[in-house]
Design an enzyme around this catalytic site. Structure first.
Site, PDB file in Angstrom:
ATOM      1  N   ASP A  43       0.824  -1.218   0.000  1.00  0.00           N
ATOM      2  CA  ASP A  43       0.000   0.000   0.000  1.00  0.00           C
ATOM      3  C   ASP A  43       0.858   1.267   0.000  1.00  0.00           C
ATOM      4  O   ASP A  43       0.407   2.341   0.391  1.00  0.00           O
ATOM      5  CB  ASP A  43      -0.948  -0.001   1.202  1.00  0.00           C
ATOM      6  CG  ASP A  43      -0.201  -0.084   2.534  1.00  0.00           C
ATOM      7  OD1 ASP A  43       1.031  -0.267   2.510  1.00  0.00           O
ATOM      8  OD2 ASP A  43      -0.862   0.023   3.579  1.00  0.00           O
ATOM      9  N   HIS A  63      24.560   1.820 -19.007  1.00  0.00           N
ATOM     10  CA  HIS A  63      23.449   2.089 -18.099  1.00  0.00           C
ATOM     11  C   HIS A  63      23.693   1.492 -16.710  1.00  0.00           C
ATOM     12  O   HIS A  63      22.780   0.983 -16.056  1.00  0.00           O
ATOM     13  CB  HIS A  63      22.138   1.546 -18.681  1.00  0.00           C
ATOM     14  CG  HIS A  63      21.679   2.299 -19.889  1.00  0.00           C
ATOM     15  ND1 HIS A  63      20.773   1.785 -20.789  1.00  0.00           N
ATOM     16  CD2 HIS A  63      22.005   3.534 -20.339  1.00  0.00           C
ATOM     17  CE1 HIS A  63      20.564   2.671 -21.758  1.00  0.00           C
ATOM     18  NE2 HIS A  63      21.304   3.741 -21.503  1.00  0.00           N
ATOM     19  N   ASP A  93      26.719  10.400 -14.534  1.00  0.00           N
ATOM     20  CA  ASP A  93      25.670  10.856 -15.456  1.00  0.00           C
ATOM     21  C   ASP A  93      24.446  11.126 -14.592  1.00  0.00           C
ATOM     22  O   ASP A  93      23.810  10.193 -14.099  1.00  0.00           O
ATOM     23  CB  ASP A  93      25.392   9.772 -16.497  1.00  0.00           C
ATOM     24  CG  ASP A  93      24.430  10.221 -17.591  1.00  0.00           C
ATOM     25  OD1 ASP A  93      23.644  11.164 -17.355  1.00  0.00           O
ATOM     26  OD2 ASP A  93      24.441   9.614 -18.681  1.00  0.00           O
ATOM     27  N   ASP A 115      20.569  17.080 -17.988  1.00  0.00           N
ATOM     28  CA  ASP A 115      21.224  15.795 -18.250  1.00  0.00           C
ATOM     29  C   ASP A 115      22.700  16.072 -18.491  1.00  0.00           C
ATOM     30  O   ASP A 115      23.094  16.535 -19.558  1.00  0.00           O
ATOM     31  CB  ASP A 115      20.571  15.140 -19.477  1.00  0.00           C
ATOM     32  CG  ASP A 115      21.069  13.729 -19.725  1.00  0.00           C
ATOM     33  OD1 ASP A 115      21.890  13.230 -18.935  1.00  0.00           O
ATOM     34  OD2 ASP A 115      20.638  13.126 -20.734  1.00  0.00           O
ATOM     35  N   HIS A 151      26.904   4.548 -29.091  1.00  0.00           N
ATOM     36  CA  HIS A 151      25.624   5.254 -28.965  1.00  0.00           C
ATOM     37  C   HIS A 151      25.650   6.539 -29.775  1.00  0.00           C
ATOM     38  O   HIS A 151      26.700   6.987 -30.248  1.00  0.00           O
ATOM     39  CB  HIS A 151      25.287   5.541 -27.495  1.00  0.00           C
ATOM     40  CG  HIS A 151      26.285   6.402 -26.779  1.00  0.00           C
ATOM     41  ND1 HIS A 151      26.343   7.776 -26.911  1.00  0.00           N
ATOM     42  CD2 HIS A 151      27.273   6.076 -25.899  1.00  0.00           C
ATOM     43  CE1 HIS A 151      27.303   8.262 -26.145  1.00  0.00           C
ATOM     44  NE2 HIS A 151      27.897   7.253 -25.522  1.00  0.00           N
ATOM     45  N   HIS A 154      20.312  13.466 -27.836  1.00  0.00           N
ATOM     46  CA  HIS A 154      18.873  13.191 -27.882  1.00  0.00           C
ATOM     47  C   HIS A 154      18.134  14.453 -27.486  1.00  0.00           C
ATOM     48  O   HIS A 154      18.696  15.369 -26.869  1.00  0.00           O
ATOM     49  CB  HIS A 154      18.508  12.024 -26.951  1.00  0.00           C
ATOM     50  CG  HIS A 154      18.949  12.207 -25.527  1.00  0.00           C
ATOM     51  ND1 HIS A 154      18.297  13.040 -24.626  1.00  0.00           N
ATOM     52  CD2 HIS A 154      19.993  11.676 -24.830  1.00  0.00           C
ATOM     53  CE1 HIS A 154      18.917  13.006 -23.459  1.00  0.00           C
ATOM     54  NE2 HIS A 154      19.952  12.186 -23.554  1.00  0.00           N
ATOM     55  N   HIS A 191      14.661  11.868 -22.243  1.00  0.00           N
ATOM     56  CA  HIS A 191      14.662  11.537 -23.667  1.00  0.00           C
ATOM     57  C   HIS A 191      13.339  12.075 -24.181  1.00  0.00           C
ATOM     58  O   HIS A 191      12.321  11.396 -24.176  1.00  0.00           O
ATOM     59  CB  HIS A 191      14.794  10.034 -23.889  1.00  0.00           C
ATOM     60  CG  HIS A 191      16.119   9.493 -23.461  1.00  0.00           C
ATOM     61  ND1 HIS A 191      16.316   8.191 -23.070  1.00  0.00           N
ATOM     62  CD2 HIS A 191      17.346  10.090 -23.359  1.00  0.00           C
ATOM     63  CE1 HIS A 191      17.579   8.003 -22.741  1.00  0.00           C
ATOM     64  NE2 HIS A 191      18.226   9.144 -22.913  1.00  0.00           N
ATOM     65  N   GLU A 207      26.849  14.402 -26.267  1.00  0.00           N
ATOM     66  CA  GLU A 207      27.469  13.495 -25.299  1.00  0.00           C
ATOM     67  C   GLU A 207      28.311  12.394 -25.948  1.00  0.00           C
ATOM     68  O   GLU A 207      27.987  11.208 -25.843  1.00  0.00           O
ATOM     69  CB  GLU A 207      26.389  12.867 -24.411  1.00  0.00           C
ATOM     70  CG  GLU A 207      25.208  12.253 -25.179  1.00  0.00           C
ATOM     71  CD  GLU A 207      24.213  11.593 -24.242  1.00  0.00           C
ATOM     72  OE1 GLU A 207      24.615  10.713 -23.464  1.00  0.00           O
ATOM     73  OE2 GLU A 207      23.031  11.964 -24.302  1.00  0.00           O
ATOM     74  N   TYR A 215      34.583   3.996 -24.650  1.00  0.00           N
ATOM     75  CA  TYR A 215      34.423   2.940 -23.643  1.00  0.00           C
ATOM     76  C   TYR A 215      35.333   1.789 -24.055  1.00  0.00           C
ATOM     77  O   TYR A 215      35.021   1.025 -24.975  1.00  0.00           O
ATOM     78  CB  TYR A 215      32.959   2.508 -23.569  1.00  0.00           C
ATOM     79  CG  TYR A 215      32.022   3.693 -23.507  1.00  0.00           C
ATOM     80  CD1 TYR A 215      31.747   4.338 -22.303  1.00  0.00           C
ATOM     81  CD2 TYR A 215      31.447   4.213 -24.672  1.00  0.00           C
ATOM     82  CE1 TYR A 215      30.921   5.446 -22.258  1.00  0.00           C
ATOM     83  CE2 TYR A 215      30.612   5.316 -24.627  1.00  0.00           C
ATOM     84  CZ  TYR A 215      30.357   5.937 -23.432  1.00  0.00           C
ATOM     85  OH  TYR A 215      29.538   7.039 -23.392  1.00  0.00           O
ATOM     86  N   ARG A 232      32.714   9.715 -20.786  1.00  0.00           N
ATOM     87  CA  ARG A 232      31.661  10.419 -21.506  1.00  0.00           C
ATOM     88  C   ARG A 232      31.600  11.850 -20.977  1.00  0.00           C
ATOM     89  O   ARG A 232      31.763  12.074 -19.772  1.00  0.00           O
ATOM     90  CB  ARG A 232      30.301   9.733 -21.331  1.00  0.00           C
ATOM     91  CG  ARG A 232      29.176  10.398 -22.102  1.00  0.00           C
ATOM     92  CD  ARG A 232      27.919   9.522 -22.211  1.00  0.00           C
ATOM     93  NE  ARG A 232      27.297   9.193 -20.945  1.00  0.00           N
ATOM     94  CZ  ARG A 232      27.344   7.995 -20.368  1.00  0.00           C
ATOM     95  NH1 ARG A 232      28.029   7.000 -20.939  1.00  0.00           N
ATOM     96  NH2 ARG A 232      26.743   7.771 -19.208  1.00  0.00           N
ATOM     97  N   GLU A 277      28.993  15.098 -21.311  1.00  0.00           N
ATOM     98  CA  GLU A 277      27.654  15.431 -21.811  1.00  0.00           C
ATOM     99  C   GLU A 277      27.219  16.807 -21.317  1.00  0.00           C
ATOM    100  O   GLU A 277      27.306  17.105 -20.129  1.00  0.00           O
ATOM    101  CB  GLU A 277      26.640  14.393 -21.328  1.00  0.00           C
ATOM    102  CG  GLU A 277      25.212  14.670 -21.754  1.00  0.00           C
ATOM    103  CD  GLU A 277      24.250  13.616 -21.248  1.00  0.00           C
ATOM    104  OE1 GLU A 277      23.157  13.496 -21.811  1.00  0.00           O
ATOM    105  OE2 GLU A 277      24.594  12.895 -20.269  1.00  0.00           O
TER     106      GLU A 277
END
Length: 433
Positions: A35, A238, A255, A266, A345, A349, A356, A379, A383, A400, A402
């Site tokens: 609940d 991710h 990130d 972002d 990637h 975006h 996104h 970004e 890797y 990365r 970004e």
């Protein structure tokens, strides 16, 4: 919060409806377990048109010669307000949110058939929520049942989200202001994480520093689950466990962004846990930074959405050759997409109410053309997973960088300001040296 931007957005949509009706529900509350509910977050489309924060609410826009905005929401209920907090109720909501009329949510199904009668089209997000699809079908059937009395049901069902996606792609001044505030808060959070970092901390301790700074400065929440990835964890795009220790000599990739009035920032930054880049780390970092600079330079009105990506890929591929990760001619390697082993990637975006954000990336077979008011991320990354053909000193380096940009009349504006260059980052972290 001023209602002028929301009123203007409704007017734009009403003009597109013709003699149609649009039904825009907000998101329901979601049960986390038993609940207990997840923290409530409104539906982005509904918020875009209303700014109304409560669950159990629906906006109905009625087009035609006398257009109307109708809000259906929860009634005032003193007992529930003791437990759950303030409710606007229809009477206060009508004036506070600038709609033409407001009604109790319990009246919606009874009024919907009446509102749909003799209308040319129904605008609905068909297929996104099966319960709502069933409610809409019930209302349409109720109108059809009155055909012998001279009532006609809408002959056409239009995709509401497609129309709103096109509208949401170009941000108005209010949206850009919200996104700037979200960016400023997120930038402060990243700077705080750099300043508080040191070998031996857990990834989640840096996550906690971000959360503190976001909330301290007034953000409502993270815009998405933050990534705090030390060492080789940064090569998992991710990664969200955020539960490992940060090793001396490793990098950490963060990130993370926050929400302000529903709008997301972002930002990704990668920095050395001990405050100083090694020679190998610096080499890879400078390549990614140069790729980002090339992509930002390519972000301007009149070019295709993929232009920044193409610019970044060329710089990254040249860098991979220089690092010994790839061998061959750069043009040939780009054409054959050899770079995807280490950069898999896209470079950006759309960004807005959703991290996104809404909006197509192609119009037919062609990429969308950038225009002033569009907001997107830039970004690039590298890797470098271990491999027999990968130089050992590069194993496990994941980087990365970004930032968030708004397309302007003559280029773009980078509106995220967290430390980005090697010198800026090491200056923030000089307490470790």
């Amino acid at each position: 919060m001023t209602q002028d931007p929301f009123r203007a957005r409704r007017q734009r949509l009403l003009q597109a409806l013709g003699n149609g009706v649009a039904v825009v529900p907000t998101a329901p509350e979601r049960v986390r377990n038993r609940d207990t509910h997840h923290p409530y977050r409104f539906d982005s489309y509904f918020w875009y048109l209303t700014g109304f924060p409560e669950p159990d609410a629906v906006l109905v826009l009625v087009g035609g010669a006398e257009p109307q905005s109708l809000l259906f929401c929860r009634e005032k209920n003193e007992e529930r307000e003791i437990w759950d907090g303030f409710r606007y109720g229809p009477e206060v909501a009508r004036e506070a949110f600038g709609v033409d009329a407001a009604y109790p949510i319990g009246e919606l199904d009874g009024r919907l058939a009446e509102l749909l009668a003799d209308r040319d089209s129904l605008w609905h997000s068909l297929g996104h929520d099966s319960d709502w699809d069933a409610r809409i079908a019930g209302a349409l059937n109720a109108v059809r049942a009155q055909s012998r009395a001279g009532k006609r049901a809408p002959a056409e069902i239009r995709d509401l989200r497609a129309a709103l996606d096109r509208q949401r792609l170009v941000k108005d001044a209010h949206e850009l202001d919200c996104m700037q505030r979200a960016a400023d808060i997120a930038a402060a959070g990243h700077a705080r994480a750099m300043a508080r970092c040191r070998p031996g901390l857990a990834e989640y301790e840096l996550e906690a520093e971000l959360t503190y700074e976001f909330r301290r400065r007034g953000a409502s929440s993270h815009a998405y689950p933050p990534i705090v990835a030390g060492g080789a964890n940064a090569c998992v795009l991710h990664y969200v466990e955020n539960d490992k220790l940060l090793a001396d000599g490793a990098l950490v990739l963060i990130d993370a962004g926050c929400e302000v009035e529903g709008y997301a920032s972002d930002i990704t930054r990668t920095f050395p846990v001990n405050g100083r880049f090694s020679a190998a780390q610096r080499d890879v970092y400078e390549i990614v930074l140069a790729a980002q600079a090339a992509a930002i330079d390519a972000t301007r009105p009149g070019v295709a959405f993929m232009a920044p990506h193409d610019a970044a890929v060329r710089v990254l591929t040249r860098g991979m050759v220089d690092l010994g990760l790839l061998k061959g001619d750069v043009d040939t390697l780009v054409e054959g997409k050899a770079y995807t082993r280490f950069y898999m990637h896209r470079t950006g975006h759309w960004l807005g109410l959703d991290v996104h954000d809404a909006g197509e990336y192609k119009e037919g077979d062609n990429w969308v053309t950038l225009q002033p008011g569009m907001t997107l991320t830039v970004e690039p990354g590298l890797y470098i997973r271990p491999g027999d053909d990968v130089p050992a000193h590069l194993h496990g380096i994941g980087i990365r960088i970004e930032d968030d940009v708004a397309v302007t009349a003559d280029g773009c504006r980078v509106y995220t300001t967290a430390p980005r260059t090697v010198a800026e980052i090491e200056a923030v972290m000089e307490h470790l040296s």
